[in-house]
Design a protein around this motif. Structure first.
Motif, PDB file in Angstrom:
ATOM      1  N   LYS A  89       0.807  -1.224   0.000  1.00 28.63           N
ATOM      2  CA  LYS A  89       0.000   0.000   0.000  1.00 28.63           C
ATOM      3  C   LYS A  89       0.842   1.278   0.000  1.00 28.63           C
ATOM      4  O   LYS A  89       0.422   2.308  -0.495  1.00 28.63           O
ATOM      5  N   SER A 192      -7.001   1.863  -3.136  1.00 39.23           N
ATOM      6  CA  SER A 192      -6.971   0.749  -4.081  1.00 39.23           C
ATOM      7  C   SER A 192      -7.387   1.254  -5.462  1.00 39.23           C
ATOM      8  O   SER A 192      -7.650   2.455  -5.630  1.00 39.23           O
ATOM      9  N   GLY A 234      -8.692  -7.636  -3.373  1.00 40.23           N
ATOM     10  CA  GLY A 234      -9.690  -7.006  -2.512  1.00 40.23           C
ATOM     11  C   GLY A 234     -10.341  -5.949  -3.390  1.00 40.23           C
ATOM     12  O   GLY A 234     -11.271  -6.206  -4.147  1.00 40.23           O
ATOM     13  N   GLY A 236      -8.211  -4.606  -5.498  1.00 38.22           N
ATOM     14  CA  GLY A 236      -7.476  -5.067  -6.663  1.00 38.22           C
ATOM     15  C   GLY A 236      -6.175  -4.346  -6.966  1.00 38.22           C
ATOM     16  O   GLY A 236      -5.634  -4.499  -8.060  1.00 38.22           O
ATOM     17  N   SER A 237      -5.606  -3.581  -6.003  1.00 43.23           N
ATOM     18  CA  SER A 237      -4.424  -2.785  -6.370  1.00 43.23           C
ATOM     19  C   SER A 237      -3.128  -3.582  -6.430  1.00 43.23           C
ATOM     20  O   SER A 237      -2.304  -3.344  -7.317  1.00 43.23           O
ATOM     21  N   SER A 378       1.668  -9.914  -1.017  1.00 46.98           N
ATOM     22  CA  SER A 378       1.303  -8.499  -0.890  1.00 46.98           C
ATOM     23  C   SER A 378       1.681  -7.871   0.449  1.00 46.98           C
ATOM     24  O   SER A 378       1.857  -6.661   0.535  1.00 46.98           O
TER      25      SER A 378
HETATM   26  C1  LIG Z   1      -5.089  -4.008   1.609  1.00 49.67           C
HETATM   27  C2  LIG Z   1      -4.391  -5.273   1.332  1.00 49.67           C
HETATM   28  C3  LIG Z   1      -4.806  -6.136   0.282  1.00 49.67           C
HETATM   29  C4  LIG Z   1      -6.028  -5.866  -0.556  1.00 49.67           C
HETATM   30  O1  LIG Z   1      -6.011  -4.704  -1.308  1.00 49.67           O
HETATM   31  P1  LIG Z   1      -5.808  -4.683  -2.887  1.00 49.67           P
HETATM   32  O2  LIG Z   1      -6.143  -3.301  -3.281  1.00 49.67           O
HETATM   33  O3  LIG Z   1      -6.745  -5.703  -3.471  1.00 49.67           O
HETATM   34  O4  LIG Z   1      -4.412  -5.044  -3.148  1.00 49.67           O
HETATM   35  C5  LIG Z   1      -4.064  -7.269   0.043  1.00 49.67           C
HETATM   36  N1  LIG Z   1      -2.988  -7.592   0.791  1.00 49.67           N
HETATM   37  C6  LIG Z   1      -2.563  -6.810   1.805  1.00 49.67           C
HETATM   38  C7  LIG Z   1      -1.365  -7.234   2.585  1.00 49.67           C
HETATM   39  C8  LIG Z   1      -3.252  -5.633   2.110  1.00 49.67           C
HETATM   40  O5  LIG Z   1      -2.830  -4.870   3.133  1.00 49.67           O
END
Ligand SMILES: *Cc1c(COP(=O)(O)O)cnc(C)c1O
Length: 388
Positions: A89, A192, A234, A236-237, A378
């Motif tokens: 993030k 995101s 989630g 999707g980022s 992630s």
């Molecule tokens: C917030 C988060 C996600 C989900 O967010 P996306 O926008 O879909 O990436 C996934 N993994 C972690 C570790 C997060 O903190």
């Protein structure tokens, strides 16, 4: 890889479904973003901050033991868990804070559910000397005490939202309302690839660094591209970030893994693409979980970061065009992967990432010897200790 059309649509998805008062603010943002993205000095500073403050490039790492008994196929992790603050993030909030500063906005506004995006925003607020206001549901403030404390240590004001279910969607409504009231000095930081145009495109471009690095690293290390790229979804980022590096490599298969919760046949999940329908949420047209009457449904996932009723419009477009495929993994499967991965690799994955890891194991068992599976790890799982 292309951007949205001039109205902010990826195919049939995206756009700007916001009150009239916000249109001028979105236009101003789009102009500033377009100028910044065309300016090498913007990217030079962004990459310098990612290098010195975030710790990029993040490594790729081949698992030696996890899933080795089901498949000899290399299983390679892109280590976003090694970033400062422990997840992807921060790539996005660094970019948006730099943009806010360019625009002369002194105040950052964010909404947060689990608190991860709030922490990432508070972090860059402290670093760049910007005021930060975070809106968070009162119930989430209770459930995420540690993240709330971190935000406060970084000097952010955390505002409790007591309307509705006192969770993320109420916090989002409140943040929108506050933004509309003071757009002159305030930059709204979205966490995101969601929201009204240009946010889905802007956040994708700020997370693209994951995929660009991973493509180069995979070629350097293995002399070929991955057969498959997998990420949890989630909003999707992190998925869009890693997919971006490979979208134009048509032979690379892209997989998004949604939160199947207690099973997508029931109501307790957060799989918008697998089990949702088309509608409008938080300013754009995409898939979401809604009742037949169009009420946004309550969602469930064991991982707070995937517990969101919508998904970014470009993912909806990828689903329809077939460029990416979307699958789901249940809470129980994710928890098993969390424990199995920790024991075999000495890395605690975030529960969100554990969804991608669980699917990678299933896919590895189906791939032939020429497979090479790349997973976006992630974030780190310290925040999930004691939850599963
Ligand atoms: C917030 C988060 C996600 C989900 O967010 P996306 O926008 O879909 O990436 C996934 N993994 C972690 C570790 C997060 O903190």
């Amino acid at each position: 890889m292309s951007g949205p059309d001039s109205r902010g649509y990826f195919g049939d998805f995206g756009g700007r479904f916001v009150p009239e008062v916000l249109i001028a603010a979105l236009d101003e943002l789009e102009q500033a973003m377009t100028a910044a993205f065309a300016d090498p000095a913007f990217w030079a500073e962004y990459h310098a901050v990612l290098r010195d403050f975030v710790g990029r490039p993040s490594p790729i790492y081949r698992c030696e033991r996890y899933a080795a008994e089901v498949s000899p196929v290399p299983l390679v992790m892109k280590r976003e868990d090694t970033n400062h603050t422990g997840a992807h993030k921060i790539n996005n909030t660094v970019g948006q804070a730099l943009l806010a500063r360019r625009m002369g906005k002194r105040r950052l506004l964010a909404e947060t559910g689990a608190g991860q995006h709030g922490v990432a925003t508070a972090t860059v607020g402290a670093k760049f000397g910007l005021t930060v206001d975070v809106y968070m549901g009162a119930r989430d403030i209770e459930r995420q005490a540690l993240n709330v404390e971190v935000m406060r240590l970084f000097g952010a004001q955390v505002h409790a939202v007591t309307s509705g279910t006192q969770t993320l969607k109420d916090a989002t409504n409140e943040a929108f309302r506050v933004w509309a009231g003071r757009v002159e000095d305030t930059f709204y930081v979205i966490g995101s690839v969601v929201g009204a145009h240009p946010y889905p495109f802007m956040v994708r471009e700020l997370q693209k660094v994951i995929g660009v690095e991973a493509r180069r690293q995979t070629l350097e290390r293995y002399g070929r591209l991955p057969s498959d790229v997998i990420a949890c979804v989630g909003g999707g980022s992190n998925a869009m970030g890693i997919f971006s590096g490979f979208v134009d490599d048509r032979e690379v298969k892209l997989w998004g893994v949604e939160a199947g919760g207690k099973g997508v046949d029931g109501d307790e999940h957060a799989a918008s693409l697998r089990a949702g329908s088309i509608g409008v949420l938080h300013g754009s047209r995409s898939y979401l979980l809604q009742s037949p009457e169009g009420q946004v449904r309550e969602t469930h996932s064991i991982s707070a970061g995937l517990d969101y009723p919508g998904v970014g419009p470009e993912h909806a477009f990828f689903r329809e065009s077939g460029r990416a495929r979307y699958v789901d993994i249940t809470d129980a499967q994710a928890v098993e992967a969390f424990h199995g991965f920790a024991r075999c690799e000495g890395i605690l994955p975030a529960l969100e990432s554990a969804h991608a890891i669980a699917f990678a194991r299933e896919l590895a068992a189906q791939r032939g010897a020429d497979g090479l599976i790349l997973v976006n790890l992630s974030g780190r799982g310290d925040k999930d200790i004691g939850r599963c």
